[in-house]
Design an enzyme around this catalytic site. Structure first.
Site, mmCIF file in Angstrom:
data_model
loop_
_atom_site.group_PDB
_atom_site.id
_atom_site.type_symbol
_atom_site.label_atom_id
_atom_site.label_comp_id
_atom_site.label_asym_id
_atom_site.label_seq_id
_atom_site.Cartn_x
_atom_site.Cartn_y
_atom_site.Cartn_z
ATOM 1 N N LEU A 1 -5.326 28.653 -19.945
ATOM 2 C CA LEU A 1 -5.368 27.354 -19.276
ATOM 3 C C LEU A 1 -6.033 26.373 -20.235
ATOM 4 O O LEU A 1 -7.088 26.677 -20.807
ATOM 5 C CB LEU A 1 -6.180 27.424 -17.981
ATOM 6 N N ASP A 2 -5.444 25.197 -20.414
ATOM 7 C CA ASP A 2 -6.035 24.194 -21.292
ATOM 8 C C ASP A 2 -7.408 23.771 -20.780
ATOM 9 O O ASP A 2 -7.693 23.883 -19.581
ATOM 10 C CB ASP A 2 -5.123 22.964 -21.369
ATOM 11 N N PRO A 3 -8.265 23.243 -21.661
ATOM 12 C CA PRO A 3 -9.601 22.809 -21.211
ATOM 13 C C PRO A 3 -9.572 21.802 -20.061
ATOM 14 O O PRO A 3 -10.442 21.845 -19.183
ATOM 15 C CB PRO A 3 -10.199 22.188 -22.479
ATOM 16 N N ALA B 1 -7.527 21.709 -17.673
ATOM 17 C CA ALA B 1 -6.988 22.349 -16.468
ATOM 18 C C ALA B 1 -8.019 23.277 -15.842
ATOM 19 O O ALA B 1 -8.938 23.762 -16.500
ATOM 20 C CB ALA B 1 -5.721 23.129 -16.815
#
Length: 298
Positions: free
Chosen positions: A44-46, A48
């Protein structure tokens, strides 16, 4: 002094917060559980948040089955603004007037349902010649990317107040929701980027089942392992087979065992006490060991 790391086995359903990388969340949980071995099942991207299943010890052997599973997301789109990264962390590239109504947005969604092609974003962990694309992007180098086929199972408008829209996405593994948002914005003639993204499900696991890092930290160290699910939860979608002790012992030693049932494909194998042995392939009247739980751990 922190005690020596332990052979912790199982799956922690983590609710990753906004603002940290998936690896940072993993390392924090690994430290809190004092675990030897750990891995996650899809970055998961930062920016998100949401469901990030973490695998520890023997469970890491089965993490690929969740990595390849469908995911569900709730995404907030900002129409009329495009950014370099397709999310709130990138510089703004352009702003345009938003004329799309909620009816327009809803009418545009069906075109993105089913099997579609996506060009992976430059700001992604996908690798080119051994290096992640985001390293090239940071250096100002654009790499040609081939389109990839992904499957959007469902795409629904949850809330709408242009220039903002909230959509629920159910998709195959490998789908870039940032790219989906950008493509939807282009279809509406105004561009778009993600301002927030929450993973609400991964495989059969739901965000409602997840624990936060704060909850893990507040739990007594001796009780933290009780928050873990058993390793076989990662393969619960496969049929199960229960073997007698002799056959189970043979399988644990890496030997194929006879299978009287007429079946083919991967199965979960348990011994006579209901203890998970691992995965075997049913073929030609026998069970062939494929991925086994270690019976003795250091």
């Amino acid at each position: 002094m922190k005690p020596a790391r332990q052979a912790v086995d199982g799956v922690l359903l983590l609710n990753k917060p906004v603002g940290i990388t998936s690896n940072a969340a993993l390392q924090k949980a690994k430290w809190l559980l004092n675990a030897k071995k750990a891995g996650h099942t899809g970055t998961l991207d930062p920016f998100a948040d949401g469901l990030l299943p973490l695998c520890f010890g023997e469970a890491t052997k089965f993490s690929a089955y969740l990595l390849d599973a469908d995911k569900r997301y709730r995404a907030i789109l900002q129409l009329g603004v495009t950014t370099r990264t397709g999310d709130p962390e990138g510089e703004v590239l352009a702003t345009r007037e938003v004329r799309a109504t909620c009816a327009d947005i809803r009418a545009a969604l069906p075109a993105f349902v089913g099997e579609i092609e996506q060009i992976p974003p430059m700001h992604s962990a996908l690798k080119h010649q051994g290096r992640p694309l985001y390293e090239y992007a940071r250096a100002g180098v654009e790499i040609a990317r081939a389109p990839r086929r992904v499957h959007i199972r469902a795409l629904d408008l949850f809330k709408c107040a242009p220039p903002r829209a909230v959509v629920d996405v159910q998709c195959s593994a490998g789908t870039y929701v940032r790219t989906l948002a950008e493509d939807l914005g282009n279809a509406l003639g105004c561009g778009a980027h993600l301002t927030a993204l929450t993973r609400t499900a991964s495989g059969g696991f739901l965000l409602e089942q997840a624990h936060t890092l704060a909850e893990l930290e507040a739990t007594n160290a001796g009780a933290r392992q009780a928050l873990l699910l058993p390793a076989d939860c990662l393969v619960a979608h496969l049929p199960s087979v229960h073997l007698g002790e002799t056959a189970a012992a043979s399988l644990r030693q890496g030997r194929s065992v006879p299978d009287a049932a007429d079946r083919r494909g991967l199965v979960r194998v348990y011994d006579g006490h209901g203890v998970f042995v691992g995965l075997a392939e049913a073929e030609a009247g026998k069970l062939v060991p494929r991925r086994l739980i270690a019976t003795v751990q250091a």
